[in-house]
Design an enzyme around this catalytic site. Structure first.
Site, short mmCIF file in Angstrom:
data_model
loop_
_atom_site.label_atom_id
_atom_site.label_comp_id
_atom_site.label_asym_id
_atom_site.label_seq_id
_atom_site.Cartn_x
_atom_site.Cartn_y
_atom_site.Cartn_z
N ASN A 9 19.84 25.65 49.56
CA ASN A 9 19.00 24.70 48.83
C ASN A 9 17.97 25.52 48.05
OD1 ASN A 9 17.29 22.73 47.94
ND2 ASN A 9 16.56 22.10 49.97
N TRP A 10 18.21 25.67 46.77
CA TRP A 10 17.33 26.51 45.95
C TRP A 10 16.03 25.81 45.56
CZ3 TRP A 10 20.75 29.50 41.80
CH2 TRP A 10 21.47 30.50 42.46
N LYS A 11 15.93 24.53 45.86
CA LYS A 11 14.72 23.75 45.52
C LYS A 11 14.35 23.99 44.04
CE LYS A 11 13.49 23.81 50.34
NZ LYS A 11 12.46 23.71 51.37
N HIS A 93 16.21 14.66 51.62
CA HIS A 93 15.48 15.86 52.04
C HIS A 93 14.03 15.48 52.35
CE1 HIS A 93 13.46 19.72 51.94
NE2 HIS A 93 14.63 20.24 52.26
N GLU A 95 11.31 16.76 51.59
CA GLU A 95 10.40 16.83 50.43
C GLU A 95 10.57 15.59 49.55
OE1 GLU A 95 11.61 20.79 49.37
OE2 GLU A 95 10.68 21.48 51.23
N GLU A 162 16.69 18.69 59.97
CA GLU A 162 15.65 19.60 59.50
C GLU A 162 14.28 19.10 59.98
OE1 GLU A 162 17.04 21.94 55.81
OE2 GLU A 162 16.20 20.07 55.11
N GLY A 168 10.16 25.94 55.74
CA GLY A 168 9.30 26.80 54.93
C GLY A 168 8.19 27.50 55.69
N SER A 199 13.72 27.26 58.17
CA SER A 199 13.46 28.68 58.42
C SER A 199 14.64 29.44 59.02
CB SER A 199 12.21 28.87 59.28
OG SER A 199 11.08 28.32 58.60
N GLY A 220 16.85 27.23 52.87
CA GLY A 220 15.97 27.19 51.72
C GLY A 220 15.61 28.60 51.27
#
Ligand code: PGA
Length: 243
Positions: A9-11, A93, A95, A162, A168, A199, A220
């Protein structure tokens, strides 16, 4: 069907030049028995689809609109992402839930729409730290799963656990937490692939892979580095590859 998956997941990272560079490095470095998925920003999808074409890497989007087309300014439809070569889409997700206010109803609509458009949703669930501290972790995850997967063919989805408090931070959830939650989710979804995210790094991938109901990872930060990401897949394969 339950199988091994390692997803990146490159965000909201990279510019086009760097995205292309890292994608090429991934094609070169990643050799895995597991399914490998890269989810870059929308604007890189078309370009990366060409780079991944003759490789084992599959393409995914990080979100989508539940509608097919119309007056939805700023949204991207399932037809559009399918049209540029996506097979997967990350939905729900944390976020999206916590920064952009997506709720269980929104996420369920997106899951249904993704499947209708032959995209495989990676449905993310997970509790916040205060929910965990208040003893609500299992209730929250149950509610998120029951709602997102209501009436859905479970053969067509992937679930990612998650815990919000591990994303993160550089520190993954402990083995006991992951073991218990994955077992709990397994009882609800049966043979669906259940990924762990939060993580995951090249240095903890082996230990995390050893947890019984962990079928892969959603990665991530460490997925922004092709070397680290390929090492994560390698460590996972050593324990569970090819299933
Ligand atoms: P992280 O992110 O690996 O940087 O913790 C995981 C995710 O948000 O999917």
């Amino acid at each position: 069907m339950r199988r091994s998956i390692i997803a990146a997941n490159w965000k909201m990272h990279f510019d086009m030049e760097r995205a292309v560079e890292v994608a090429r490095q991934m094609v070169e470095k990643v050799k895995s028995d597991s399914e490998i998925i890269v989810c870059p920003s929308f604007v890189f999808l078309d370009r990366l689809s060409g780079i991944f074409l003759n490789s084992q890497i599959k393409l995914g989007a990080q979100n989508m609109c539940f509608k097919e087309e119309g007056a939805f300014t700023g949204e991207v439809s399932p037809i559009m992402i399918r049209g540029v070569g996506c097979e997967y889409v990350i939905l729900g997700h944390s976020e999206r839930r916590h920064i952009f206010g997506e709720n269980d109803v929104d996420i369920h609509k997106k899951v249904v729409s993704a499947i209708e458009h032959e995209l495989k949703p990676i449905v993310c669930v997970g509790e916040t730290l205060s929910e965990r501290n208040n003893g609500k972790a299992f209730d929250i995850v149950e509610r998120q799963i029951v709602s997102a997967l209501d009436g859905v063919d479970l053969d067509k989805v992937v679930v990612a656990y998650e815990p919000v408090w591990a994303i993160g931070t550089g520190v993954a959830a402990d083995n006991k937490t992951i073991t218990e939650m994955h077992k709990f989710i397994r009882e609800m979804v049966g043979d669906v692939s259940i990924l762990y995210g939060g993580s995951v790094k090249d240095t903890n991938a082996k230990e995390l892979a050893e947890i019984e109901d962990v079928d892969g990872f959603l990665v991530g930060s460490a997925s922004l580095d092709a070397g680290k990401f390929s090492k994560i897949a390698e460590e996972f394969d050593k324990v569970k590859g090819g299933k």
